[in-house]
Design a protein around this motif. Sequence first.
Motif, PDB file in Angstrom:
ATOM      1  N   THR A   1      -5.892   1.840  -0.652  1.00  0.00           N
ATOM      2  CA  THR A   1      -6.131   3.277  -0.459  1.00  0.00           C
ATOM      3  C   THR A   1      -6.555   3.553   0.980  1.00  0.00           C
ATOM      4  OG1 THR A   1      -6.732   3.542  -2.797  1.00  0.00           O
ATOM      5  CG2 THR A   1      -7.460   5.250  -1.283  1.00  0.00           C
ATOM      6  N   PHE A   2      -7.348   2.657   1.578  1.00  0.00           N
ATOM      7  CA  PHE A   2      -7.656   2.786   3.010  1.00  0.00           C
ATOM      8  C   PHE A   2      -6.363   2.689   3.824  1.00  0.00           C
ATOM      9  CE2 PHE A   2     -12.016   0.688   2.103  1.00  0.00           C
ATOM     10  CZ  PHE A   2     -12.596   1.915   1.864  1.00  0.00           C
ATOM     11  N   ALA A   3      -5.552   1.686   3.502  1.00  0.00           N
ATOM     12  CA  ALA A   3      -4.317   1.460   4.267  1.00  0.00           C
ATOM     13  C   ALA A   3      -3.335   2.612   4.115  1.00  0.00           C
ATOM     14  CB  ALA A   3      -3.661   0.152   3.817  1.00  0.00           C
TER      15      ALA A   3
ATOM     16  N   ILE B   1      -9.970  10.440  -0.387  1.00  0.00           N
ATOM     17  CA  ILE B   1     -10.821  10.657   0.782  1.00  0.00           C
ATOM     18  C   ILE B   1      -9.902  11.146   1.890  1.00  0.00           C
ATOM     19  CG2 ILE B   1     -12.567   8.937   0.173  1.00  0.00           C
ATOM     20  CD1 ILE B   1     -11.319   7.060   2.230  1.00  0.00           C
ATOM     21  N   SER B   2     -10.462  11.742   2.908  1.00  0.00           N
ATOM     22  CA  SER B   2      -9.649  12.303   3.990  1.00  0.00           C
ATOM     23  C   SER B   2      -8.959  11.197   4.779  1.00  0.00           C
ATOM     24  CB  SER B   2     -10.513  13.129   4.925  1.00  0.00           C
ATOM     25  OG  SER B   2     -11.419  12.295   5.630  1.00  0.00           O
ATOM     26  N   ARG B   3      -7.858  11.547   5.411  1.00  0.00           N
ATOM     27  CA  ARG B   3      -7.154  10.569   6.236  1.00  0.00           C
ATOM     28  C   ARG B   3      -8.043  10.091   7.378  1.00  0.00           C
ATOM     29  NH1 ARG B   3      -1.059  10.287   8.731  1.00  0.00           N
ATOM     30  NH2 ARG B   3      -1.504   8.503  10.100  1.00  0.00           N
ATOM     31  N   THR B   4      -8.801  11.000   7.973  1.00  0.00           N
ATOM     32  CA  THR B   4      -9.667  10.616   9.081  1.00  0.00           C
ATOM     33  C   THR B   4     -10.684   9.569   8.647  1.00  0.00           C
ATOM     34  OG1 THR B   4      -9.437  12.808  10.092  1.00  0.00           O
ATOM     35  CG2 THR B   4     -11.303  11.454  10.795  1.00  0.00           C
ATOM     36  N   ALA B   5     -11.289   9.762   7.475  1.00  0.00           N
ATOM     37  CA  ALA B   5     -12.269   8.786   6.979  1.00  0.00           C
ATOM     38  C   ALA B   5     -11.607   7.447   6.702  1.00  0.00           C
ATOM     39  CB  ALA B   5     -12.940   9.323   5.715  1.00  0.00           C
ATOM     40  N   ALA B   6     -10.452   7.469   6.032  1.00  0.00           N
ATOM     41  CA  ALA B   6      -9.758   6.222   5.704  1.00  0.00           C
ATOM     42  C   ALA B   6      -9.318   5.494   6.963  1.00  0.00           C
ATOM     43  CB  ALA B   6      -8.551   6.524   4.808  1.00  0.00           C
ATOM     44  N   ASP B   7      -8.739   6.229   7.906  1.00  0.00           N
ATOM     45  CA  ASP B   7      -8.257   5.602   9.138  1.00  0.00           C
ATOM     46  C   ASP B   7      -9.414   5.084   9.983  1.00  0.00           C
ATOM     47  OD1 ASP B   7      -5.769   6.237   8.268  1.00  0.00           O
ATOM     48  OD2 ASP B   7      -5.292   7.690   9.836  1.00  0.00           O
ATOM     49  N   SER B   8     -10.545   5.760   9.945  1.00  0.00           N
ATOM     50  CA  SER B   8     -11.719   5.291  10.689  1.00  0.00           C
ATOM     51  C   SER B   8     -12.216   3.965  10.116  1.00  0.00           C
ATOM     52  CB  SER B   8     -12.829   6.341  10.649  1.00  0.00           C
ATOM     53  OG  SER B   8     -12.438   7.515  11.318  1.00  0.00           O
ATOM     54  N   VAL B   9     -12.209   3.833   8.786  1.00  0.00           N
ATOM     55  CA  VAL B   9     -12.593   2.570   8.154  1.00  0.00           C
ATOM     56  C   VAL B   9     -11.643   1.461   8.585  1.00  0.00           C
ATOM     57  CG1 VAL B   9     -12.787   1.333   5.968  1.00  0.00           C
ATOM     58  CG2 VAL B   9     -13.733   3.632   6.180  1.00  0.00           C
ATOM     59  N   THR B  10     -10.347   1.749   8.565  1.00  0.00           N
ATOM     60  CA  THR B  10      -9.364   0.760   9.007  1.00  0.00           C
ATOM     61  C   THR B  10      -9.630   0.334  10.442  1.00  0.00           C
ATOM     62  OG1 THR B  10      -7.650   1.574   7.507  1.00  0.00           O
ATOM     63  CG2 THR B  10      -6.905   0.345   9.427  1.00  0.00           C
ATOM     64  N   SER B  11      -9.887   1.306  11.294  1.00  0.00           N
ATOM     65  CA  SER B  11     -10.148   1.002  12.700  1.00  0.00           C
ATOM     66  C   SER B  11     -11.364   0.094  12.855  1.00  0.00           C
ATOM     67  CB  SER B  11     -10.363   2.308  13.479  1.00  0.00           C
ATOM     68  OG  SER B  11     -10.610   2.052  14.836  1.00  0.00           O
TER      69      SER B  11
ATOM     70  N   PRO C   1       0.806  -1.234   0.000  1.00  0.00           N
ATOM     71  CA  PRO C   1       0.000   0.000   0.000  1.00  0.00           C
ATOM     72  C   PRO C   1       0.832   1.274   0.000  1.00  0.00           C
ATOM     73  CG  PRO C   1       0.035  -0.973   2.188  1.00  0.00           C
ATOM     74  CD  PRO C   1       0.714  -1.956   1.282  1.00  0.00           C
ATOM     75  N   LYS C   2       2.091   1.190   0.340  1.00  0.00           N
ATOM     76  CA  LYS C   2       2.930   2.387   0.382  1.00  0.00           C
ATOM     77  C   LYS C   2       3.519   2.731  -0.987  1.00  0.00           C
ATOM     78  CE  LYS C   2       4.160   1.537   5.222  1.00  0.00           C
ATOM     79  NZ  LYS C   2       5.248   1.219   6.183  1.00  0.00           N
ATOM     80  N   THR C   3       3.648   1.718  -1.857  1.00  0.00           N
ATOM     81  CA  THR C   3       4.235   1.944  -3.179  1.00  0.00           C
ATOM     82  C   THR C   3       3.273   1.648  -4.320  1.00  0.00           C
ATOM     83  OG1 THR C   3       5.095  -0.329  -3.335  1.00  0.00           O
ATOM     84  CG2 THR C   3       6.500   1.333  -2.268  1.00  0.00           C
ATOM     85  N   GLY C   4       2.224   0.875  -4.050  1.00  0.00           N
ATOM     86  CA  GLY C   4       1.294   0.482  -5.098  1.00  0.00           C
ATOM     87  C   GLY C   4       1.785  -0.684  -5.936  1.00  0.00           C
TER      88      GLY C   4
END
Length: 802
Positions: A566-568, A600-610, A412-415
């Motif tokens: 993208t979530f990660a 999408i915002s980092r907060t939204a992505a990180d919330s999904v991960t959580s 996820p860091k390099t694709g």
Amino acid sequence: MGRAEERRARQRGGHRAAPKSRRSQAPASSPAATTAADATTAARSADGATVVGGRSAKAAKPPKGRIRRLFTWKKMLGTFLGTCLLGIAGFVALYMYVDVPQGNAVALQESNVYKFSDGTVLARVGKTNRESVDLAKVPTEVQHTFVAAENKSFYHDSGIDMRGLARGLFNTVTGRGTQGGSTITQQYVKNYYLNQDQTVSRKLREMVISLKVDRRLTKDEILAGYINTSYYGRNAYGIQAAAQAYYHTDASKLTVQRGAYLAALLQAPSQYDWTAATPLGRKLVEARWNYVLDNMVKQHWLDAGKRQGMSFMKDAKPKEPKGTPGEEGQKGYLVQLANQQLEDRLMKTQGMTRSQAEAAVVERGWTITLNIDKKKQAALEKAVKSQLTSKLNPKKRKVDGNIQAGAASVDPKTGKIVALYGGQDYFKHWISNATRRDYQPASTFKPVILAAALEQNATTQTGKPITADTIYDGTSGRQVLDHGSKVGFGPPNEDHVDYGPITVQKAMNQSVNSVFAQMGVDVGMTKVMDTAKKLGMDTEGMQAVPAQTLGSMGASPLEMAGIYATFANHGNKVTPSILKSAEQKNNSVDIPGAIGGPVISRTAADSVTSVLTGVVDDGTASENVAGNSLRDGRQVAGKTGTSDSNKSAWFTGYTPDLVTSVGLFGEDRKSQAHVSMMGATGLLKYPGRVNGGTYPAMIWAAYTFGVAGDAKFDLNTTQGAGVEPTQTPTFSQKPSQTPSNTPSSAPPSSSAPPSRSPSQSPSQSPSQSPSQTPTGTPSTGLPTGGTPEDPLNPDGGPDSGQ
């Protein structure tokens, strides 16, 4: 007033008056002159404008400006004619200067070398499959199929299409995409004398050489050259090789129906190869086949009555490929994806069509280095074998022969695509299960709905913010409401289990369909599908309807891996890439980075991960992921999915440094129809259903826990199972009555996490005690166990949801 003074007065009035005839002029001292002067003075005093000769200066024409003097019609005509003469002179000079070169089609054939990311050779592909035949040996009707497909005016034109050439030149200069409208002569010139480069100079040479070739060769010679040098897919160059590759026969024995298929292939050979084509590809090539035959009827080359009796499946369906040495096992799937992504790049940067790009890539001497990690690739293949294929016994159970597995693993860091599993063997199953998009991703789509809700700051019908702690009604089959009105959709939960009041976190853990159907309408399905597109899903042609909340669209493991990557990557777009580099002698292709900006915002992505960590630790993936002995404390987020009638099952999950999507698909071995996987491997648990939490999760865990590091999630969120609760759960809707907190039937054993005691209600999250009192009660929908009217599930059977 003398004549000189009168003239100067007129000039001061704004323009030079035309001289009067002698007969009309009177001496200044005459009564007539005095009367005229008085009249002029009166006119000036009446409207404030100078009047000369009875006309106001306002109505006078202004003098010609400099621009008008410069652009006269004579000068413009002269410039146009001069330009035309220069153009003609230039073309004559170009025609005299450019010679017809020696043919080089065979010389261009050269093996492609494919390498792992560490530089070791993966495969060498490129044993030239070419054999020229005389046109006289090709049936006349088959010859006409190519003319009908590519250039109906071939027998009458001069070798070039001026409008198509002008369009191609304009597109090349302006970078507006691919050229269209080339004649058969032009395509033959590209194949035999030139190359597939899309430059102005090459196009000008193509034009001149085409004109000269048309003068030197007969139409039959040009057509023979064209069908003998074209690329048909399956590493086949020329009609004889194509006839062998697709129909295992000689070109002389081709029927008009089969010839029409080969002619249709030239537009997009790999995409139109029936055996490996997607459902869309099959529709397109069959439409192209019909187009060719219909054109033949219009040109009076085929009897209309005979045409009516022709059927593609009966008369033109190609046979299985034989396979190219070097592409056995997983190699063919890797080579196929590498070629496709390189072709996509050439189409974008050089304006090629799909057929031109394929001809420029296959067997053209490329050295292509992939992002595939040799160790991870081996580990993924081993995991599929140990957890699934070694347990399949088609002789004992027919259903076992219908099980197809596909997987894609992305950093996820390099694709980078670091591992890929396309099927048991490229020579046995030509469709890559890693990239096919004809199966439903089911509940692995639910995180996209939550991401849309968080990104849009969406609220429930009563205005409550949608968060991980928001409580919805988990009643199975509950009709979805849109501000009081029913939308005609009420999906059942797996096994029709009623969960009652349930938090979004718990609904994600248990994959509760009724909750996410309502959430999709609360957010707005258009916004949900827009978010899916931003995350990397191909949404073209998809309708924004509530049924999509069940993941009823098509998607591939590679596509889902990109979305979860993208979530990660905290909301930064990840476009998975298999290409590390591509070089060809002195030519190299620029490979763009696979990581884009935030979608999408980092907060939204990180919330999904959580939230997704709860699915692993306390949900449908807990048994075979969280409880896996190899986990060793690694942090994991993921989601299971099982489609209607158990035709597909998924687990897409990730650690902080590796995202992998695993899909299992039920496919009839002969017809390739989607079929149920119930009872595969003799599975009796769940009962007999291949859930996403079974073999997909088992494959994922065996692979990931063997190769992933022990990095920790860096989450910028206060929501979800990955953090401590920070707020009291809020209800999504005002109740009409109070439902029971106990489900009407016990949930299946696969959905009962080890961390929950038998007495704990499904409506309670691990952080809630049974005595915790909600702040409200949700509304109820259909009666418990009711079967809703589902347009995607007319038989009433539930979508598994897990």
